[in-house]
Each structure stands twice: as structure tokens, then as C-alpha cells.
Design a protein around this motif. Structure first.
Motif, PDB file in Angstrom:
ATOM      1  N   PHE A 173      -1.171   4.775   3.269  1.00 15.58           N
ATOM      2  CA  PHE A 173       0.201   5.219   3.548  1.00 15.58           C
ATOM      3  C   PHE A 173       1.206   4.127   3.185  1.00 15.58           C
ATOM      4  CE2 PHE A 173       3.888   5.451   6.314  1.00 15.58           C
ATOM      5  CZ  PHE A 173       4.303   6.757   6.127  1.00 15.58           C
ATOM      6  N   TYR A 174       0.941   2.905   3.615  1.00 16.79           N
ATOM      7  CA  TYR A 174       1.891   1.825   3.343  1.00 16.79           C
ATOM      8  C   TYR A 174       1.918   1.457   1.860  1.00 16.79           C
ATOM      9  CZ  TYR A 174       2.805   1.003   8.267  1.00 16.79           C
ATOM     10  OH  TYR A 174       3.218   1.158   9.566  1.00 16.79           O
ATOM     11  N   LEU A 175       0.761   1.550   1.182  1.00 15.81           N
ATOM     12  CA  LEU A 175       0.761   1.281  -0.258  1.00 15.81           C
ATOM     13  C   LEU A 175       1.567   2.332  -1.013  1.00 15.81           C
ATOM     14  CD1 LEU A 175      -2.924   0.152  -0.965  1.00 15.81           C
ATOM     15  CD2 LEU A 175      -0.871  -1.266  -0.970  1.00 15.81           C
ATOM     16  N   MET A 176       1.431   3.606  -0.633  1.00 18.49           N
ATOM     17  CA  MET A 176       2.212   4.657  -1.272  1.00 18.49           C
ATOM     18  C   MET A 176       3.703   4.457  -1.037  1.00 18.49           C
ATOM     19  SD  MET A 176      -0.190   7.964  -0.424  1.00 18.49           S
ATOM     20  CE  MET A 176       1.043   9.134  -0.977  1.00 18.49           C
ATOM     21  N   VAL A 204       3.282  13.959   0.924  1.00 22.32           N
ATOM     22  CA  VAL A 204       2.127  13.830   0.032  1.00 22.32           C
ATOM     23  C   VAL A 204       0.898  13.403   0.804  1.00 22.32           C
ATOM     24  CG1 VAL A 204       1.213  12.558  -1.948  1.00 22.32           C
ATOM     25  CG2 VAL A 204       3.576  13.347  -1.972  1.00 22.32           C
ATOM     26  N   PHE A 205       1.064  12.469   1.724  1.00 22.79           N
ATOM     27  CA  PHE A 205      -0.064  11.992   2.517  1.00 22.79           C
ATOM     28  C   PHE A 205      -0.636  13.120   3.377  1.00 22.79           C
ATOM     29  CE2 PHE A 205      -2.063   9.761   6.070  1.00 22.79           C
ATOM     30  CZ  PHE A 205      -2.837   8.843   5.400  1.00 22.79           C
ATOM     31  N   THR A 206       0.233  13.937   3.953  1.00 21.49           N
ATOM     32  CA  THR A 206      -0.219  15.070   4.767  1.00 21.49           C
ATOM     33  C   THR A 206      -0.984  16.082   3.919  1.00 21.49           C
ATOM     34  OG1 THR A 206       1.673  14.780   6.246  1.00 21.49           O
ATOM     35  CG2 THR A 206       0.508  16.886   6.348  1.00 21.49           C
ATOM     36  N   VAL A 207      -0.486  16.339   2.716  1.00 24.94           N
ATOM     37  CA  VAL A 207      -1.176  17.278   1.825  1.00 24.94           C
ATOM     38  C   VAL A 207      -2.565  16.749   1.456  1.00 24.94           C
ATOM     39  CG1 VAL A 207      -1.131  18.330  -0.462  1.00 24.94           C
ATOM     40  CG2 VAL A 207       0.940  18.284   0.927  1.00 24.94           C
ATOM     41  N   PRO A 244     -16.702  -8.468   0.482  1.00 25.77           N
ATOM     42  CA  PRO A 244     -17.180  -7.661   1.602  1.00 25.77           C
ATOM     43  C   PRO A 244     -16.082  -6.974   2.405  1.00 25.77           C
ATOM     44  CG  PRO A 244     -18.345  -9.760   1.518  1.00 25.77           C
ATOM     45  CD  PRO A 244     -17.233  -9.844   0.516  1.00 25.77           C
ATOM     46  N   VAL A 245     -14.855  -7.496   2.369  1.00 27.87           N
ATOM     47  CA  VAL A 245     -13.789  -6.881   3.177  1.00 27.87           C
ATOM     48  C   VAL A 245     -12.798  -6.097   2.317  1.00 27.87           C
ATOM     49  CG1 VAL A 245     -13.961  -8.689   4.908  1.00 27.87           C
ATOM     50  CG2 VAL A 245     -12.332  -8.954   3.043  1.00 27.87           C
ATOM     51  N   LEU A 246     -13.057  -6.006   1.013  1.00 32.22           N
ATOM     52  CA  LEU A 246     -12.109  -5.327   0.132  1.00 32.22           C
ATOM     53  C   LEU A 246     -12.344  -3.826   0.026  1.00 32.22           C
ATOM     54  CD1 LEU A 246     -11.725  -7.780  -2.880  1.00 32.22           C
ATOM     55  CD2 LEU A 246     -10.119  -7.350  -1.031  1.00 32.22           C
ATOM     56  N   MET A 247     -13.470  -3.324   0.542  1.00 35.13           N
ATOM     57  CA  MET A 247     -13.797  -1.909   0.381  1.00 35.13           C
ATOM     58  C   MET A 247     -12.694  -0.983   0.880  1.00 35.13           C
ATOM     59  SD  MET A 247     -15.969   0.483  -0.501  1.00 35.13           S
ATOM     60  CE  MET A 247     -17.585  -0.250  -0.627  1.00 35.13           C
ATOM     61  N   PRO A 248     -12.235  -1.079   2.132  1.00 33.77           N
ATOM     62  CA  PRO A 248     -11.198  -0.138   2.580  1.00 33.77           C
ATOM     63  C   PRO A 248      -9.906  -0.267   1.789  1.00 33.77           C
ATOM     64  CG  PRO A 248     -11.491  -1.895   4.188  1.00 33.77           C
ATOM     65  CD  PRO A 248     -12.611  -2.013   3.210  1.00 33.77           C
ATOM     66  N   PHE A 249      -9.563  -1.489   1.374  1.00 35.60           N
ATOM     67  CA  PHE A 249      -8.331  -1.676   0.609  1.00 35.60           C
ATOM     68  C   PHE A 249      -8.460  -1.083  -0.798  1.00 35.60           C
ATOM     69  CE2 PHE A 249      -8.402  -4.948   3.852  1.00 35.60           C
ATOM     70  CZ  PHE A 249      -7.117  -4.886   4.361  1.00 35.60           C
ATOM     71  N   MET A 257      -6.887   3.412  -4.322  1.00 30.02           N
ATOM     72  CA  MET A 257      -7.178   4.563  -5.160  1.00 30.02           C
ATOM     73  C   MET A 257      -6.455   5.806  -4.641  1.00 30.02           C
ATOM     74  SD  MET A 257     -11.230   4.074  -6.034  1.00 30.02           S
ATOM     75  CE  MET A 257     -11.241   5.544  -7.055  1.00 30.02           C
ATOM     76  N   LEU A 258      -6.446   5.998  -3.325  1.00 32.17           N
ATOM     77  CA  LEU A 258      -5.724   7.140  -2.753  1.00 32.17           C
ATOM     78  C   LEU A 258      -4.225   7.027  -3.028  1.00 32.17           C
ATOM     79  CD1 LEU A 258      -7.548   7.523   0.693  1.00 32.17           C
ATOM     80  CD2 LEU A 258      -7.784   8.969  -1.334  1.00 32.17           C
ATOM     81  N   ALA A 259      -3.696   5.813  -2.876  1.00 29.72           N
ATOM     82  CA  ALA A 259      -2.272   5.611  -3.150  1.00 29.72           C
ATOM     83  C   ALA A 259      -1.957   5.856  -4.616  1.00 29.72           C
ATOM     84  CB  ALA A 259      -1.863   4.194  -2.740  1.00 29.72           C
ATOM     85  N   TYR A 260      -2.871   5.466  -5.486  1.00 31.80           N
ATOM     86  CA  TYR A 260      -2.665   5.684  -6.920  1.00 31.80           C
ATOM     87  C   TYR A 260      -2.676   7.169  -7.257  1.00 31.80           C
ATOM     88  CZ  TYR A 260      -3.111   4.926 -11.928  1.00 31.80           C
ATOM     89  OH  TYR A 260      -2.899   4.925 -13.278  1.00 31.80           O
ATOM     90  N   LEU A 261      -3.564   7.927  -6.584  1.00 35.49           N
ATOM     91  CA  LEU A 261      -3.625   9.365  -6.822  1.00 35.49           C
ATOM     92  C   LEU A 261      -2.368  10.065  -6.329  1.00 35.49           C
ATOM     93  CD1 LEU A 261      -7.343  10.139  -5.855  1.00 35.49           C
ATOM     94  CD2 LEU A 261      -6.340  10.170  -8.134  1.00 35.49           C
ATOM     95  N   GLY A 262      -1.838   9.603  -5.186  1.00 31.07           N
ATOM     96  CA  GLY A 262      -0.652  10.243  -4.634  1.00 31.07           C
ATOM     97  C   GLY A 262       0.657   9.700  -5.144  1.00 31.07           C
ATOM     98  N   GLY A 263       0.621   8.620  -5.920  1.00 35.24           N
ATOM     99  CA  GLY A 263       1.847   8.001  -6.406  1.00 35.24           C
ATOM    100  C   GLY A 263       2.715   8.892  -7.273  1.00 35.24           C
ATOM    101  N   PRO A 264       2.166   9.574  -8.292  1.00 34.22           N
ATOM    102  CA  PRO A 264       3.022  10.416  -9.139  1.00 34.22           C
ATOM    103  C   PRO A 264       3.739  11.524  -8.372  1.00 34.22           C
ATOM    104  CG  PRO A 264       0.923  10.010 -10.209  1.00 34.22           C
ATOM    105  CD  PRO A 264       0.801   9.476  -8.816  1.00 34.22           C
ATOM    106  N   ALA A 265       3.044  12.178  -7.438  1.00 31.30           N
ATOM    107  CA  ALA A 265       3.699  13.229  -6.649  1.00 31.30           C
ATOM    108  C   ALA A 265       4.812  12.641  -5.790  1.00 31.30           C
ATOM    109  CB  ALA A 265       2.667  13.940  -5.775  1.00 31.30           C
ATOM    110  N   THR A 266       4.575  11.465  -5.222  1.00 29.03           N
ATOM    111  CA  THR A 266       5.606  10.815  -4.420  1.00 29.03           C
ATOM    112  C   THR A 266       6.821  10.472  -5.267  1.00 29.03           C
ATOM    113  OG1 THR A 266       3.898   9.873  -2.979  1.00 29.03           O
ATOM    114  CG2 THR A 266       6.081   8.876  -2.899  1.00 29.03           C
ATOM    115  N   ASP A 267       6.609   9.897  -6.434  1.00 28.96           N
ATOM    116  CA  ASP A 267       7.733   9.562  -7.320  1.00 28.96           C
ATOM    117  C   ASP A 267       8.502  10.803  -7.748  1.00 28.96           C
ATOM    118  OD1 ASP A 267       7.023   6.900  -7.152  1.00 28.96           O
ATOM    119  OD2 ASP A 267       5.784   6.943  -8.969  1.00 28.96           O
TER     120      ASP A 267
END
Length: 384
Positions: A168-171, A63-66, A27-32, A37-47
Motif C-alpha cells: 500500500f505504501y509503495l503504491m 486499486v488496493f481494495t480491488v 532472508p528479510v527481503l521476501m515480503p518487500f 511486485m504487487l505495487a508494480y502491478l497496481g501502479g498503472p491503474a493508480t496513475d
């Protein structure tokens, strides 16, 4: 019991413990999960920016701002469009009611010999009126429960704020966390886990990014094409069909059904109906022969039946979160199954020919003798 067997049981117990804890915390894992998923999508651009020499926190911020700008611009574009489409749908509800009462129900009664009395709109309205008191009681109970569950609304608002912060912190710390997990793995299984992680990352990246592009492209195509046909709710139907296209044929079935009803109500002629049929046929060809091969490819290899089962099972087990994670989890499970099949095909259980079975040899000899006897009887039969 050998040390190797003990180690395997320990790893199995650890894996089951992690699954049990994840199930308890569902029940508490939804936001995480959404943040991951957002961090995974933005990971390649960040790297990529980090490899160009940029400080990682600055790269994550860019990347987060974009991503945030894309999300905000999407909302600014979609909300007015969806609002107009919903208003259009509400304005046309009397026409849908008249079409159902004057065309659809008589056709069902005439051609399919169905008892449409239970589907008569006037009868349904009378039933609703006769039970309006109980409906009011249910509404009061629901409103009372909502008023008593203000903490639930606060929890939802907190989750909405929590998602971008966690993302943001995961990315920023993604590579550091992976390195830490790698150091904690037992050295005996670290190469295997690393290989499976690389394969899972390859499959997930192909699925997530590719499938999102397919959904977006199909939504734009269906919406634009149905609007060009002249449907007043074409964009709404097209976007719904595109969003549901991650389940094989679900977007097509729902979109085609809704568009068919809408075009029959709005025009009622064969020409516009054929245009709708052509639109969805072209959409299916576009998805099957252009979009999916180009954007997703054959890297995932999930059969359509497996996709449907994964979505239904995910929804049954974890609700909306289960549906959200069903296909990524199925892709990772597919990687594990491929690895297990390869291990099995290289094992002694698969490659050991084993001892000859005398009973089997006797049965095969008897079968050969029967075949020879049958061939001899056939050759001795005179031809007419």
C-alpha cells in the motif's frame, strides 16, 4: 588517474556495495519483494485514476481494495476446488498403486529390460517398515526443531501481514520515491540511468502482466480440457501446468506426464490417451501462436535456454526469492546488455579499421595463389 576514471571506479564500488547489502539482507527481503511486485502491478491503474483527477491516496485505496477482492475471491474459488481435487487424488492412490505394480513395472521390465526389483512397491514398503524406527527419530528431531523455532512461525505470520501494508505504501509513494532517487543520481549519468529505467519498465511491464495472463489462460484451458476429457484430477493437473508455464516446456512436460499417467490409470484406453495428447498439443499451439505473441509479444527477447538458466541460477543463489525474481532480473540484465552492445558498436574499438597487417596480407596472397593454381589444374584435366 583521471577524474573520469575515478568517477567510474566510484560508481562500480557503489554498485557492488548495493549488491552486497542486498545479498546480506536476502532472508528479510521476501515480503518487500512481493510487496514491490504487487505495487508494480497496481501502479498503472493508480496513475490512470490520478490523471483523471482523483486524490492519489484514494486512488491507491481503490486499486488496493480491488486487488485484495480479486485475491480473496480467487482463494474462495480455488481452495474448495483444490481440496476436492486433492481428495480425489488421495482416493485414487490405490488405483495408481495397482497400475504401477500390474502395468508400468512389467512394461519397463519387458520392453526396456530394466531391473524393476528396486522399484517394486512391496519392497519399498518393506524398506520403509524396516526403517520406521529411524524415521520416527527423524520426525521427533524435526518436531523438536519446529517447537524450538516458534519465532520462525511468528516471522512468517508477520511477513504475511507486512506484505499488504508495504504494498500500500509503495503504491502511494512510488512516484515520489522515483523522483527522490532521480535527484540523488550523479548528473553525468542521470540521462543514461533514466533511459535504462524506461526500457526496463517497458520490458518488465510486458513480461509481468503478459506472463501472468498467459499462465492464467493456460491453467484454465488445461484444467477445463482435461476435465472435459474426463480426468478426475484434471483441474489440479491443469492448474499446475499453467503455473509452471513461465519456464519454457516445464509446465507442458509435467502436465503431460501427470495427465498421461492419470488417464492410463483411470481409463487405460487409447481414445482418452489421444484426447490428452491432443489437449496438450493444442495448448502448446495456443501458447506459442496466440497467447504469448498477443499478451507478451517480442519485447523481452529472452531465449528459452536463457529463461531456464535464469530460473535455475536464481533458485541456487536466492532460493524461492531468487526464483521469484529470476526472470524480471534477467529481463533487466537483457536491457543492460543491449545498451552495452549498442555502446560497443558505436565505439572506436568496433569502428576503427586499424592498420593493415602485413603478415595477414601475405597469407591472403598465398591463399589466392593456391586457389588460382587449383583452378588451373582442374581446367587442364581432360574430360572423359
Amino acid at each position: 588517474m583521471t577524474q573520469d576514471t575515478i568517477r567510474r571506479w566510484q560508481l562500480l564500488a557503489l554498485g557492488l556495495l548495493m549488491v552486497w547489502v542486498a545479498w546480506l539482507l536476502g532472508p528479510v527481503l521476501m515480503p518487500f519483494a512481493i510487496a514491490a511486485m504487487l505495487a508494480y502491478l497496481g501502479g498503472p491503474a493508480t496513475d490512470r485514476l490520478v490523471r483523471l483527477g482523483m486524490w492519489r491516496t484514494l486512488a491507491v485505496s481503490i486499486v488496493f481494495t480491488v486487488l485484495l477482492l480479486i485475491f480473496v475471491i480467487g482463494l474462495l474459488v480455488l481452495i474448495p476446488l483444490i481440496s476436492r481435487q486433492v481428495e480425489n487424488l488421495v482416493d485414487n492412490l490405490p488405483r495408481y498403486y495397482g497400475w504401477a505394480q500390474g502395468t508400468a513395472l512389467p512394461w519397463l521390465a519387458t520392453h526396456l529390460h530394466l531391473d524393476t526389483h528396486i522399484l517394486d512397491p512391496d519392497r519399498l514398503v518393506d524398506i520403509i517398515k524396516s526403517h520406521i524406527g529411524s524415521i520416527g527419530g527423524v520426525a521427533s528431531a524435526v518436531l523438536g526443531k519446529l517447537s524450538r523455532s516458534g519465532m520462525g512461525l511468528i516471522s512468517w505470520a508477520t511477513n504475511l501481514v507486512l506484505i499488504p501494508v508495504v504494498a500500500f505504501y509503495l503504491m502511494r509513494d512510488w512516484d515520489r520515491m522515483l523522483a527522490y532517487i532521480d535527484r540523488l543520481l550523479p548528473r553525468s549519468i542521470e540521462p543514461t540511468i533514466a533511459y535504462l529505467a524506461r526500457e526496463s519498465d517497458r520490458v518488465l511491464s510486458a513480461f509481468v502482466r503478459g506472463q501472468l495472463m498467459v499462465m492464467l489462460a493456460l491453467g484454465l484451458f488445461y484444467g477445463a480440457a482435461l476435465s472435459f476429457v474426463g480426468l478426475s484430477v484434471g483441474w489440479l493437473i491443469g492448474m499446475v501446468a499453467g503455473l509452471l508455464s513461465f519456464v519454457p516446456y516445464l509446465g507442458f512436460i509435467i502436465g503431460f506426464g501427470a495427465a498421461t499417467i492419470a488417464v492410463l490409470v483411470q481409463y487405460g484406453d487409447t481414445t482418452h490417451l489421444l484426447l490428452v495428447v491432443g489437449t496438450f498439443l493444442v495448448g502448446q499451439l495456443l501458447e506459442g501462436y496466440v497467447l504469448t505473441p498477443k499478451l507478451v509479444g517480442d519485447k523481452i527477447g529472452l531465449h528459452p535456454v536463457a529463461v531456464i538458466f535464469a530460473v535455475i541460477a536464481g533458485g541456487y543463489i536466492g532460493g524461492f526469492l531468487g526464483i521469484l525474481l529470476a526472470l524480471p532480473a534477467a529481463s533487466v540484465i537483457l536491457v543492460l546488455l543491449r545498451y552495452l552492445v549498442e555502446r560497443y558498436q558505436h565505439s572506436e574499438l568496433y569502428n576503427d579499421p586499424g592498420a593493415e597487417d602485413p603478415v595477414l596480407e601475405e597469407l591472403e596472397a598465398l591463399e589466392d595463389a593456391n586457389d588460382d593454381s587449383a583452378d588451373g589444374s582442374a581446367s587442364s584435366t581432360p574430360a572423359h
